[in-house]
Write a protein that holds these residues in place. Structure first.
Motif, PDB file in Angstrom:
ATOM      1  N   ILE A   1       7.512   2.670 -12.457  1.00 36.89           N
ATOM      2  CA  ILE A   1       6.273   2.518 -11.678  1.00 36.89           C
ATOM      3  C   ILE A   1       5.744   1.094 -11.775  1.00 36.89           C
ATOM      4  O   ILE A   1       5.451   0.447 -10.764  1.00 36.89           O
ATOM      5  N   SER A   2       5.648   0.594 -12.983  1.00 32.27           N
ATOM      6  CA  SER A   2       5.157  -0.770 -13.190  1.00 32.27           C
ATOM      7  C   SER A   2       6.069  -1.789 -12.512  1.00 32.27           C
ATOM      8  O   SER A   2       5.600  -2.706 -11.832  1.00 32.27           O
TER       9      SER A   2
ATOM     10  N   GLU B   1       4.772  10.717 -14.725  1.00 30.87           N
ATOM     11  CA  GLU B   1       3.852   9.955 -15.581  1.00 30.87           C
ATOM     12  C   GLU B   1       4.601   9.158 -16.653  1.00 30.87           C
ATOM     13  O   GLU B   1       4.188   8.057 -17.014  1.00 30.87           O
TER      14      GLU B   1
ATOM     15  N   THR C   1       4.388   5.468  -5.607  1.00 28.40           N
ATOM     16  CA  THR C   1       4.542   5.482  -7.066  1.00 28.40           C
ATOM     17  C   THR C   1       3.552   6.427  -7.745  1.00 28.40           C
ATOM     18  O   THR C   1       3.796   6.842  -8.880  1.00 28.40           O
ATOM     19  N   GLU C   2       2.491   6.799  -7.056  1.00 32.97           N
ATOM     20  CA  GLU C   2       1.569   7.795  -7.618  1.00 32.97           C
ATOM     21  C   GLU C   2       2.246   9.152  -7.790  1.00 32.97           C
ATOM     22  O   GLU C   2       1.824   9.956  -8.619  1.00 32.97           O
ATOM     23  N   SER C   3       3.317   9.386  -7.033  1.00 30.80           N
ATOM     24  CA  SER C   3       4.017  10.666  -7.117  1.00 30.80           C
ATOM     25  C   SER C   3       5.142  10.675  -8.146  1.00 30.80           C
ATOM     26  O   SER C   3       5.748  11.718  -8.393  1.00 30.80           O
TER      27      SER C   3
ATOM     28  N   ASN D   1       5.781  -1.540  -8.592  1.00 27.90           N
ATOM     29  CA  ASN D   1       4.518  -2.095  -8.089  1.00 27.90           C
ATOM     30  C   ASN D   1       4.493  -3.616  -8.194  1.00 27.90           C
ATOM     31  O   ASN D   1       4.081  -4.300  -7.249  1.00 27.90           O
TER      32      ASN D   1
ATOM     33  N   TYR E   1       2.447   1.736  -3.454  1.00 28.06           N
ATOM     34  CA  TYR E   1       1.478   2.241  -4.431  1.00 28.06           C
ATOM     35  C   TYR E   1       1.244   3.741  -4.242  1.00 28.06           C
ATOM     36  O   TYR E   1       1.145   4.494  -5.215  1.00 28.06           O
ATOM     37  N   ILE E   2       1.160   4.170  -3.005  1.00 32.52           N
ATOM     38  CA  ILE E   2       1.000   5.605  -2.733  1.00 32.52           C
ATOM     39  C   ILE E   2       2.235   6.368  -3.219  1.00 32.52           C
ATOM     40  O   ILE E   2       2.125   7.412  -3.844  1.00 32.52           O
TER      41      ILE E   2
ATOM     42  N   LYS F   1       0.831  -1.206   0.000  1.00 29.00           N
ATOM     43  CA  LYS F   1       0.000   0.000   0.000  1.00 29.00           C
ATOM     44  C   LYS F   1       0.865   1.254   0.000  1.00 29.00           C
ATOM     45  O   LYS F   1       0.610   2.198  -0.765  1.00 29.00           O
TER      46      LYS F   1
ATOM     47  N   LYS G   1       5.315   5.470 -16.092  1.00 24.63           N
ATOM     48  CA  LYS G   1       4.173   4.578 -15.879  1.00 24.63           C
ATOM     49  C   LYS G   1       4.465   3.138 -16.313  1.00 24.63           C
ATOM     50  O   LYS G   1       4.096   2.186 -15.636  1.00 24.63           O
TER      51      LYS G   1
END
Length: 103
Positions: free
Chosen positions: A36-37, A29, A24-26, A40, A21-22, A18, A32
């Motif tokens: 990020i992928s 883009e 990687t939202e920052s 995650n 995931y929070i 969790k 992605k």
């Protein structure tokens, strides 16, 4: 067989997912489908391999899945360090997550 839901390490790994995931939202883009992928997927594999190992009947197989999970922890640590190197996150944030991984 073991009940993975009773394992503190599995519970902690869910919390880590969790938090990752929070985090990687920052990230930018354009990462992605890159970092990020990868980050995650790596984080998810930690509790997933612990759970899968619990389904194995031998201690040897269980330990193998724990080792796979540990490998994912090291992979995640490396990716967080890279995020810091690339200045996507601060060194303090990276170190906070790394400390959580090592616990």
């Amino acid at each position: 067989m073991r009940n993975f839901r009773d394992l503190d390490i599995w519970k902690d790994a869910r919390i880590l997912v969790k938090e990752i995931y929070i985090l990687t939202e920052s990230l930018p883009e354009n990462e992605k489908f890159g970092l990020i992928s990868q980050i995650n997927r790596c984080a998810i594999s930690i509790p997933s391999n612990i759970a899968e190992g619990c389904a194995k009947s031998s201690n040897k197989d269980f330990c193998r899945f724990l080792e796979i999970s540990l490998g994912s922890c090291y992979e995640l640590e490396t990716q967080l360090i890279l995020c810091s190197d690339l200045e996507f996150i601060s060194l303090e944030i990276a170190e906070t997550k790394i400390i959580f991984i090592k616990i």
